[in-house]
Design an enzyme around this catalytic site. Structure first.
Site, PDB file in Angstrom:
ATOM      1  N   HIS A  30      43.778  73.984  52.860  1.00  0.00           N
ATOM      2  CA  HIS A  30      43.218  74.236  54.200  1.00  0.00           C
ATOM      3  C   HIS A  30      42.721  75.674  54.351  1.00  0.00           C
ATOM      4  O   HIS A  30      41.553  75.872  54.741  1.00  0.00           O
ATOM      5  CB  HIS A  30      44.259  73.899  55.264  1.00  0.00           C
ATOM      6  CG  HIS A  30      43.894  74.366  56.642  1.00  0.00           C
ATOM      7  ND1 HIS A  30      42.791  73.905  57.331  1.00  0.00           N
ATOM      8  CD2 HIS A  30      44.477  75.305  57.454  1.00  0.00           C
ATOM      9  CE1 HIS A  30      42.716  74.504  58.509  1.00  0.00           C
ATOM     10  NE2 HIS A  30      43.722  75.361  58.601  1.00  0.00           N
ATOM     11  N   HIS A  54      45.488  83.181  57.286  1.00  0.00           N
ATOM     12  CA  HIS A  54      45.640  83.017  58.735  1.00  0.00           C
ATOM     13  C   HIS A  54      46.874  82.226  59.153  1.00  0.00           C
ATOM     14  O   HIS A  54      47.331  82.351  60.291  1.00  0.00           O
ATOM     15  CB  HIS A  54      44.367  82.384  59.333  1.00  0.00           C
ATOM     16  CG  HIS A  54      44.228  80.915  59.103  1.00  0.00           C
ATOM     17  ND1 HIS A  54      43.663  80.380  57.970  1.00  0.00           N
ATOM     18  CD2 HIS A  54      44.574  79.854  59.883  1.00  0.00           C
ATOM     19  CE1 HIS A  54      43.655  79.062  58.063  1.00  0.00           C
ATOM     20  NE2 HIS A  54      44.209  78.712  59.210  1.00  0.00           N
ATOM     21  N   GLU A  78      52.478  82.531  60.646  1.00  0.00           N
ATOM     22  CA  GLU A  78      52.893  81.451  61.544  1.00  0.00           C
ATOM     23  C   GLU A  78      53.798  80.441  60.849  1.00  0.00           C
ATOM     24  O   GLU A  78      54.782  79.978  61.424  1.00  0.00           O
ATOM     25  CB  GLU A  78      51.653  80.741  62.096  1.00  0.00           C
ATOM     26  CG  GLU A  78      51.939  79.511  62.932  1.00  0.00           C
ATOM     27  CD  GLU A  78      52.670  79.816  64.219  1.00  0.00           C
ATOM     28  OE1 GLU A  78      53.259  78.886  64.777  1.00  0.00           O
ATOM     29  OE2 GLU A  78      52.670  80.982  64.651  1.00  0.00           O
ATOM     30  N   ASP A  79      53.483  80.099  59.578  1.00  0.00           N
ATOM     31  CA  ASP A  79      54.134  78.951  58.939  1.00  0.00           C
ATOM     32  C   ASP A  79      55.080  79.300  57.798  1.00  0.00           C
ATOM     33  O   ASP A  79      55.674  78.391  57.207  1.00  0.00           O
ATOM     34  CB  ASP A  79      53.054  77.993  58.403  1.00  0.00           C
ATOM     35  CG  ASP A  79      52.224  77.371  59.527  1.00  0.00           C
ATOM     36  OD1 ASP A  79      52.719  77.327  60.661  1.00  0.00           O
ATOM     37  OD2 ASP A  79      51.083  76.954  59.260  1.00  0.00           O
ATOM     38  N   ASP A 114      38.676  77.358  61.394  1.00  0.00           N
ATOM     39  CA  ASP A 114      39.956  76.653  61.304  1.00  0.00           C
ATOM     40  C   ASP A 114      39.881  75.324  62.053  1.00  0.00           C
ATOM     41  O   ASP A 114      40.293  74.271  61.560  1.00  0.00           O
ATOM     42  CB  ASP A 114      41.057  77.544  61.886  1.00  0.00           C
ATOM     43  CG  ASP A 114      42.407  76.842  61.962  1.00  0.00           C
ATOM     44  OD1 ASP A 114      42.873  76.357  60.925  1.00  0.00           O
ATOM     45  OD2 ASP A 114      42.990  76.790  63.063  1.00  0.00           O
ATOM     46  N   ASP A 164      12.722  60.861  73.558  1.00  0.00           N
ATOM     47  CA  ASP A 164      12.668  62.121  72.814  1.00  0.00           C
ATOM     48  C   ASP A 164      13.963  62.325  72.035  1.00  0.00           C
ATOM     49  O   ASP A 164      14.706  63.269  72.258  1.00  0.00           O
ATOM     50  CB  ASP A 164      12.401  63.310  73.739  1.00  0.00           C
ATOM     51  CG  ASP A 164      13.385  63.376  74.896  1.00  0.00           C
ATOM     52  OD1 ASP A 164      14.058  62.363  75.162  1.00  0.00           O
ATOM     53  OD2 ASP A 164      13.491  64.443  75.530  1.00  0.00           O
TER      54      ASP A 164
END
Length: 732
Positions: free
Chosen positions: A54, A78, A82-83, A145, A267
């Protein structure tokens, strides 16, 4: 020691990107990729792939926009803070303060995203915009992301999670991408979100586009060659002429805006002419206008008046002779540099040419500050979110101050919108306006190129009546807040005056401290709340006096509490409505104990903008804000009550609305309509055949729906039915 899972993807990406873009620091990116792969070694995506796939995919997206090393490294890192167990100081020590700051900004946005309650979304959006206002690259990483997450959303197992992510993408992230000029990314976000939220509509439009391409395989190349011939005959130099079908979501939006079925759109194709120089744009425009009939109102000059995201192009619509289908086309004319900015984002182009220090968008993107102002002005989270969405989704008109500064406003904006865009205090004090040197009314609509001068008065205040015509989210938020504060103060004063009068009638001298026993006896949170309750009629001033001085109370009769009831409208063949008592749909702004009814003239449903009308002895009747019956109460504005649907509360399971369907009469019409209603889990309670002329007919449908969103989905599905020309909600 075995290499972490997915490291080969990191190595392959770093090798490829260093060859493609020698500007980048290949060593730093390789170190960032290795570190991220090791940090995420024990994690996997929901599709079973190593998690590092990812971040690499996000970095790949950003590398395609030729962004700087720091932004691509941030993409690789990134999710680390956080993880995983690695913290921000380690990121700073390994990769520097700038990358650590960007990772911190993206991490904060990821943390707020997991909160799903609607009342928290406004705060989440505020944090997002504040982070963007400091460094645009935070938003670029977040958009990439989100794009990869949308590309892989099929692997998310919970339908409610997929729906929430897609809705947020369509409401917030796609408009933000558009605002910074990333048209290509915006279109893909919209398409993926639209496919998730409305799979039936997406499939229908995609199928018809495929059919259109198959049926008219040679039409796009044929029109491209026709445009080239027109340019050649007129001696206009050009680099490229390219045609394409518009995206399913843009077609869907046009169907909704024009209230027509797919067949009613002509259109659905757009053509782009790339020319060498700016002056050639106008030469090409002249050649096209000379060769074809121009469609009125379709010409826009974004070259002399660029959009605030840097977009420049000429747009025009023309009618091609001799063709029954695809008779109308849109033509965009621009230079190669303009095309680069339009497709890949002014932000990316700007950072590439001017360096990372140019990533602070405060001056070049004033809309960021405007959106933060809205979120700081609105007291109610739901109103703040709606005002912000309104600001993001607006179509534009460009006006000028007397000094020549460009002001970007939503289409159909008024001088009041202009005043609030200049400054909130200018809007508050606005008493008049001049447009192009001429005095105009405050509710007059502004046109492209208008020069606007605002006339102010010292001590001026917003007029709540402005809410009827202002279009910008900022103006609505500011006026609404003032109106609510004014109404609250007025109600407070009325309640206090009534209590003072009741004291005097009982021979007592009023003192606010004497109300303390009444506050406790009547179970109020304080004196201020009691004032409001008295003004609304929930508590009488006499009750307050008796609660404060029980010795004044005479013999009492038992009083039955008034039940809160509402009417559920049932439409019969004649169109009349009968009211039956059902559990009330919770309404905010109505005092508990007051009777509540839904108006039989307009049949409001949850999600409609509503207003309450107070009637002595009958309680409150709820109307839609556009109900024609409200004109009967214009002479008594004190009877109007500011009400709304209570968010998240459960009311009646369904509400009946009437729809009128104009369609081509055929053997499959009724079954198609019935299948569409069944597919949306709505209930058909009545059907009547109306006008019938030649091959067309009108159907009047009474359908039970939950709210306006359910209604919109149902109407959209009906519009997609074969043979359906238009679908409207019956009013009044």
């Amino acid at each position: 020691m075995a290499p972490p899972p997915g490291l080969d993807a990191v190595l392959e990406f770093c090798s490829r990107i260093s060859e493609a873009d020698p500007r980048l620091d290949a060593d730093l990116l390789l170190r960032a990729g290795r570190f991220a792969a090791e940090a995420h070694a024990k994690q996997a995506r929901q599709n079973g792939e190593p998690y590092i796939i990812h971040p690499v995919a996000v970095a790949e997206i950003l590398a395609g926009y030729r962004l700087d090393t720091e932004t691509i490294a941030t993409a690789l890192l990134h999710d680390v803070v956080e993880d995983t167990d690695h913290k921000l100081p380690e990121i700073e020590r390994r990769f520097g303060a700038e990358i650590a700051r960007l990772v911190d900004g993206v991490t904060k946005l990821s943390r707020i995203e997991v909160q799903s309650e609607r009342t928290k979304q406004a705060e989440n959006l505020r944090k997002l915009l504040l982070a963007v206002s400091e460094d645009l690259r935070v938003l670029l990483v977040k958009l990439a992301d989100r794009l990869h997450n949308m590309r892989t959303i099929a692997f998310v197992t919970k339908p409610e999670s997929r729906n929430r992510t897609a809705r947020e993408t369509l409401d917030i992230y796609a408009p933000l991408a558009e605002r910074i000029g990333m048209e290509q990314l915006k279109t893909e976000l919209e398409t993926l979100a639209f496919r998730e939220l409305k799979p039936d509509a997406w499939a229908t439009i995609a199928q018809r586009l495929t059919y259109l391409r198959g049926r008219s395989e040679d039409i796009i190349p044929e029109i491209e060659q026709e445009l080239r011939d027109t340019l050649d005959v007129n001696g206009v130099p050009y680099e490229e002429v390219q045609g394409r079908a518009k995206s399913p979501y843009s077609i869907w939006r046009k169907m909704q805006a024009k209230n027509v079925a797919f067949e009613g759109l002509s259109d659905v194709m757009a053509f782009r002419i790339i020319v060498p120089e700016r002056a050639h744009c106008y030469l090409a425009l002249g050649a096209i206008h000379d060769a074809y009939k121009v469609i009125a109102g379709r010409f826009k000059d974004y070259i002399s008046t660029p959009k605030t995201n840097g977009y420049q192009s000429l747009h025009t619509g023309v009618l091609l002779p001799g063709r029954r289908d695809e008779a109308k086309i849109e033509v965009q004319i621009r230079t190669r540099e303009m095309h680069h900015i339009a497709e890949y984002g002014f932000a990316a182009h700007w950072i590439y040419k001017q360096g990372p220090q140019a990533a602070q968008p405060a001056r070049s993107f004033p809309w960021v500050r405007a959106l933060v102002d809205i979120l700081e002005t609105e007291d109610e989270a739901n109103e703040a979110l709606e005002s912000t969405k309104l600001e993001l989704h607006r179509e534009l008109v460009f006006c000028f101050t007397p000094k020549g500064d460009l002001i970007e406003l939503p289409r159909d904006a008024t001088p009041v919108d202009f005043a609030y865009h200049v400054h909130s205090q200018v809007g508050d004090a606005c008493v008049g306006a001049k447009v192009n040197g001429r005095i105009v009314r405050l509710h007059d609509k502004l046109e492209n190129g208008d020069q606007v001068e605002i006339i102010t008065a010292k001590g001026g205040q917003p007029n709540p009546a402005w809410l009827k015509f202002v279009k910008s989210g900022k103006a609505q938020a500011r006026i609404r807040r003032f109106a609510q504060a004014e109404e609250k103060q007025k109600q407070r004063d009325e309640g206090r005056t009534a209590i003072v009068k009741a004291f005097r009638m009982n021979g007592l001298e009023f003192q606010e401290k004497l109300l303390e026993p009444a506050v406790k006896a009547l179970r109020q949170s304080g004196v201020e709340e009691m004032y409001h309750q008295v003004a609304s009629g929930s508590i009488s001033a006499r009750d307050v006096v008796h609660a404060a001085f029980p010795e004044l109370r005479g013999p009492q009769r038992p009083v039955e509490p008034t039940a809160l009831v509402s009417g559920r409208a049932r439409l019969g063949r004649s169109g009349s409505a009968k009211q039956t008592a059902v559990p009330a749909a919770p309404i905010t702004g109505v005092v508990a104990g007051m009777q509540l009814h839904f108006a039989q003239c307009c049949h409001p449903i949850p999600g409609d903008r509503i207003v309450g009308i107070v009637t002595t002895g009958k309680g409150v009747t709820i109307h839609t804000q556009d109900c024609h019956m409200l004109e009967n109460f214009s002479a008594t504005p004190e009877r109007f009550l500011d009400v709304d649907w209570e968010q998240g509360a459960l009311g009646p399971a369904t509400h009946v609305v009437r729809l009128t369907v104009q369609a081509v009469n055929g053997p499959q019409l009724l079954s198609s309509v019935a299948n569409a209603i069944s597919k949306q889990k709505a209930v058909l309670t009545n059907l009547r055949l109306g006008r019938r002329e030649d091959e067309e007919c009108d159907l009047n449908l009474d359908v039970e729906v939950r709210d306006t969103r359910h209604l919109a989905e149902l109407m959209g599905t009906l519009r997609a039915c074969e043979g359906v020309i238009r679908v409207d909600r019956a009013k009044n």
